[in-house]
Design a protein around this motif. Structure first.
Motif, PDB file in Angstrom:
ATOM      1  N   LYS A 167       0.828  -1.201   0.000  1.00 51.87           N
ATOM      2  CA  LYS A 167       0.000   0.000   0.000  1.00 51.87           C
ATOM      3  C   LYS A 167       0.869   1.261   0.000  1.00 51.87           C
ATOM      4  O   LYS A 167       0.563   2.243  -0.663  1.00 51.87           O
ATOM      5  CB  LYS A 167      -0.842  -0.021   1.285  1.00 51.87           C
ATOM      6  CG  LYS A 167      -2.176   0.647   1.168  1.00 51.87           C
ATOM      7  CD  LYS A 167      -3.041   0.240   2.357  1.00 51.87           C
ATOM      8  CE  LYS A 167      -4.316   1.056   2.399  1.00 51.87           C
ATOM      9  NZ  LYS A 167      -5.128   0.713   3.564  1.00 51.87           N
ATOM     10  N   GLU A 206      -1.144  -4.324   2.290  1.00 53.83           N
ATOM     11  CA  GLU A 206      -2.606  -4.395   2.263  1.00 53.83           C
ATOM     12  C   GLU A 206      -3.070  -5.538   3.157  1.00 53.83           C
ATOM     13  O   GLU A 206      -2.325  -6.497   3.393  1.00 53.83           O
ATOM     14  CB  GLU A 206      -3.083  -4.600   0.822  1.00 53.83           C
ATOM     15  CG  GLU A 206      -3.070  -3.283   0.057  1.00 53.83           C
ATOM     16  CD  GLU A 206      -3.220  -3.477  -1.443  1.00 53.83           C
ATOM     17  OE1 GLU A 206      -3.520  -4.603  -1.863  1.00 53.83           O
ATOM     18  OE2 GLU A 206      -2.997  -2.494  -2.166  1.00 53.83           O
ATOM     19  N   GLU A 207      -4.290  -5.412   3.645  1.00 51.95           N
ATOM     20  CA  GLU A 207      -4.806  -6.449   4.546  1.00 51.95           C
ATOM     21  C   GLU A 207      -4.793  -7.809   3.857  1.00 51.95           C
ATOM     22  O   GLU A 207      -5.225  -7.929   2.704  1.00 51.95           O
ATOM     23  CB  GLU A 207      -6.231  -6.086   4.971  1.00 51.95           C
ATOM     24  CG  GLU A 207      -6.449  -6.268   6.475  1.00 51.95           C
ATOM     25  CD  GLU A 207      -7.879  -5.935   6.861  1.00 51.95           C
ATOM     26  OE1 GLU A 207      -8.197  -4.737   6.880  1.00 51.95           O
ATOM     27  OE2 GLU A 207      -8.652  -6.880   7.116  1.00 51.95           O
ATOM     28  N   GLU A 237      -0.091   2.116   8.678  1.00 53.37           N
ATOM     29  CA  GLU A 237      -0.211   3.401   7.981  1.00 53.37           C
ATOM     30  C   GLU A 237       0.063   4.570   8.924  1.00 53.37           C
ATOM     31  O   GLU A 237       0.648   5.577   8.528  1.00 53.37           O
ATOM     32  CB  GLU A 237      -1.641   3.543   7.410  1.00 53.37           C
ATOM     33  CG  GLU A 237      -1.733   3.116   5.975  1.00 53.37           C
ATOM     34  CD  GLU A 237      -3.087   3.465   5.364  1.00 53.37           C
ATOM     35  OE1 GLU A 237      -4.074   2.810   5.761  1.00 53.37           O
ATOM     36  OE2 GLU A 237      -3.139   4.358   4.512  1.00 53.37           O
TER      37      GLU A 237
END
Lengths: 328, 328
Positions: A167, A206-207, A237
Motif C-alpha cells: 500500500k 494491504e490487509e 499506515e
C-alpha cells in the motif's frame, strides 16, 4: 536596490523549496509561480504572489531568472532549452549520463536567445561535483568515494510500491560505517556495491497480503535491491505517517589522496551533508546560484554554465571587498 | 603541449611541498628554485632543476608562474607586490586581518605590470574560506563553526620553546568532540574558546630544569594557553624525534543552517581535512591554482584574485567537456 525577480516553474517539493529559500534572501523576491495545473488550485506560501498558467511564459514576463523545478526524466530536457531562448534560467538536471546532451541543447538555446542558463545545480550534481573537482585538483594522486544517506530514495520507494500487496513504502539508503572508516583511514579500499550501502525498507501492506512474498520480492529485486543487504519492516499506515513523512537525505564525498615526494603522506578531504529536507536544501543551492545567473546576465554574459564555471563570488550577496575582509 | 613552467621562491617546507606537488601534475614542471641562501647549499629533490639566487629574478626569467613560499609576517607583504609587477604570482598569505591591505598592494602591482596575481591560497585561508562562503550562500540562516586539528601549531610550539629550561617542544591543537557533536546535531551552541579546543604539549626539558615551573608557565601563558585546557607531557629527545617530527594538521568547517518556511528543518554541511603533512597539502592547493593563474594570464586577464573569484574549471587539468561528462 531592486530585488532580483524570480519566476518558479513547477510547484512541487522543489518549487516550494525555492519559495522558502527566496524568503531567506533579502535581495530576491518571487515574481510569479507558473504551473501546468489550474492556477486557482494553488495557494502559495508567499502572500500576494501571483500564480499563472505555464502558457503565460510564451509572452515575455517581468522576471530576472526563471527557476525550472520539473523532473529530469521528461520535464527538463524539454523545458530548459525551450525557456533558455526567452529567459535567464537555472535547473537541477540530475541525469548524470545525459548531462553532455542536455548541456549542448541548452547552450545552443541560450546563445540563440542571448540569455544565461545554468544547469545541474543542487547537491549531486552540484556541491558534491564541486567538492570532487576541488579535491581532485589539489590531490591528483588519490581516490574519490561518494556515499549517500542516510536518506530517502524516491526511486527505490516507488519500486517497492509497485509490488502486489504493498500500500505504501519508504526506502532509506544507509552508508556502511565500516566502509566510511576505511576510506577515512586512507586505506583506499576497493568497495563493492554491497560494502558501501545498506537499504532499509518500511512497508505498509494491504490487509491479508503475503508478507513473506513481499519481502522476498523486495530483497531479490534486480538493480534496486539484489546487490545490497536489505532489511524490510512492516509497519502500520499510522506509523508511516508519523515517522516517515519527511524527505531527509545527505551523503559524503571523500578524497583519499597522497602527498610527498614518494606519496608517503595521506591527505583525507571530506565534504558531508546531513539534511532534514532534501528538496529544500537542493532549492537553497539553486536560489544562491540564481543570483549568479542574474549577475552574469547583467554583465552581458550568455550561454550555458555548470557549477565548475562559476566563481562563488557571483552567488554570494556581499561585495568582493566584504568577502575578503570577513570570510577569507 | 608545453608544460607550465613553475618558479619556486623560498625552499623551506612550503617550497619543498610545491616541488612534490608539481611532480604529481603532468602539465607542469619546476623551471627553477630561487633562494636567499647560497644556491650551492641547496640540493633539490627534482633531478636537474636549477637553483638560483633570488637576485636573478630582477632580470626576466623564463617562468610562467612564480610561487611565493615565504612567510606572511615579513616575506610576502614585501615579495608579492614586488614580483607581481614582473611575474604571474601566487602566494599563501594567511594573516587574515591584513588581507585587505595585502590585496590592495598586490592588485596595484599586478595591474601596473599587466600580470595575474592570486593571494591567500592554501586551506585556511583557501579551501576553508571557499567552504564557508558556499555553505553560507546556500544557507543564509545559520551559523558557521571552524575547528582546527588535531594538528601541530608552530606558533604555540615556538612559544613553549622560549620558556627557560625548555630544549624542544611540540604543541597539538585538538578539537573538542563534544562541541563538534553539538554543532553537528544542529544545536547551534555558543562556544567559548575553552569549549572548542584543547591543547596538548610535549616538552623536552633541559637537564635539572624545574618541571613544575615549566608546566605552570605553559598553562598560564596569556593568549596562547591560559584560555584553554592544556596538558603537558615531558618526554625525551628520542621520543620527540620518533613520535613528533611530522607536521600533521586539519580541521572542520561546519555550517548549521535552517531551511523551510518557518526554518523548521536542519541542514548541516561539513568540510573536513585530515592531513599527515600540513605544508604539503597547502602546497598542493597552491599548485592546482597556479594552473588557474597561468590560464587566466594566457587569456589576458590581469590584477589580483582570491579563491572566491576563480571558477574551479581553471584549476583543473581536464577540459570543461571532460569535466561535465565525468565529474558533474
Amino acid at each position: 536596490m531592486d530585488k532580483i525577480r524570480i519566476g518558479i516553474l513547477g510547484y512541487g517539493n522543489l518549487g516550494k523549496g525555492v519559495e522558502c529559500a527566496v524568503k531567506q534572501n533579502e535581495d530576491m523576491e518571487v515574481a510569479a509561480i507558473y504551473t501546468r495545473r489550474d492556477p486557482a488550485s494553488i495557494t502559495p506560501l508567499t502572500e500576494g504572489v501571483k500564480v499563472c498558467h505555464v502558457d503565460e511564459l510564451e509572452t515575455p514576463q517581468d522576471i530576472d531568472v526563471l527557476i525550472l523545478c520539473g523532473g529530469s526524466a521528461t520535464d527538463l530536457p524539454e523545458q530548459t532549452p525551450k525557456y533558455a531562448k526567452m529567459y535567464n534560467v537555472i535547473d537541477s538536471f540530475d541525469n548524470h549520463s545525459k548531462i553532455p546532451e542536455h548541456f549542448a541543447a541548452v547552450e545552443a538555446a541560450a546563445k540563440e536567445g542571448g540569455k544565461m542558463a545554468f544547469i545541474s545545480f543542487g547537491w549531486d550534481p552540484g556541491l558534491f561535483s564541486l567538492a570532487r573537482v576541488i579535491m581532485t585538483a589539489a590531490l591528483p594522486k588519490g581516490e574519490n568515494y561518494t556515499f549517500w544517506g542516510k536518506g530517502v530514495s524516491q526511486g527505490h520507494s516507488d519500486a517497492i510500491r509497485r509490488i502486489e500487496g504493498v500500500k505504501d513504502a519508504r526506502q532509506y539508503t544507509i552508508p556502511v560505517e565500516k566502509a566510511l572508516d576505511a576510506v577515512r583511514a586512507g586505506e583506499n579500499p576497493e568497495l563493492t556495491t554491497r560494502e558501501k550501502h545498506t537499504r532499509e525498507c518500511f512497508v505498509v501492506a494491504e490487509e491479508g497480503a503475503d508478507l513473506d512474498k513481499i519481502k522476498n520480492e523486495i530483497v531479490t529485486m534486480p538493480a534496486y535491491f539484489a546487490d545490497y543487504d536489505t532489511t524490510v519492516h512492516f509497519i502500520t499506515e499510522e506509523e508511516m505517517k508519523a515517522e516517515h513523512s519527511g524527505l531527509p537525505h545527505g551523503g559524503f564525498v571523500i578524497r583519499a589522496g597522497k602527498t610527498g615526494w614518494e606519496e608517503e603522506n595521506n591527505s583525507i578531504c571530506e565534504f558531508k551533508l546531513s539534511l532534514d529536507s532534501n528538496p529544500e536544501f537542493t532549492s537553497s543551492v539553486i536560489v544562491a546560484y540564481a543570483r549568479a545567473v542574474h549577475r552574469m546576465a547583467a554583465e552581458g554574459q550568455i550561454g550555458c554554465k555548470t557549477i565548475f564555471d562559476v566563481p562563488i563570488s557571483y552567488a554570494f550577496p556581499q561585495t568582493a571587498e566584504e568577502m575578503r575582509k570577513h570570510l577569507l
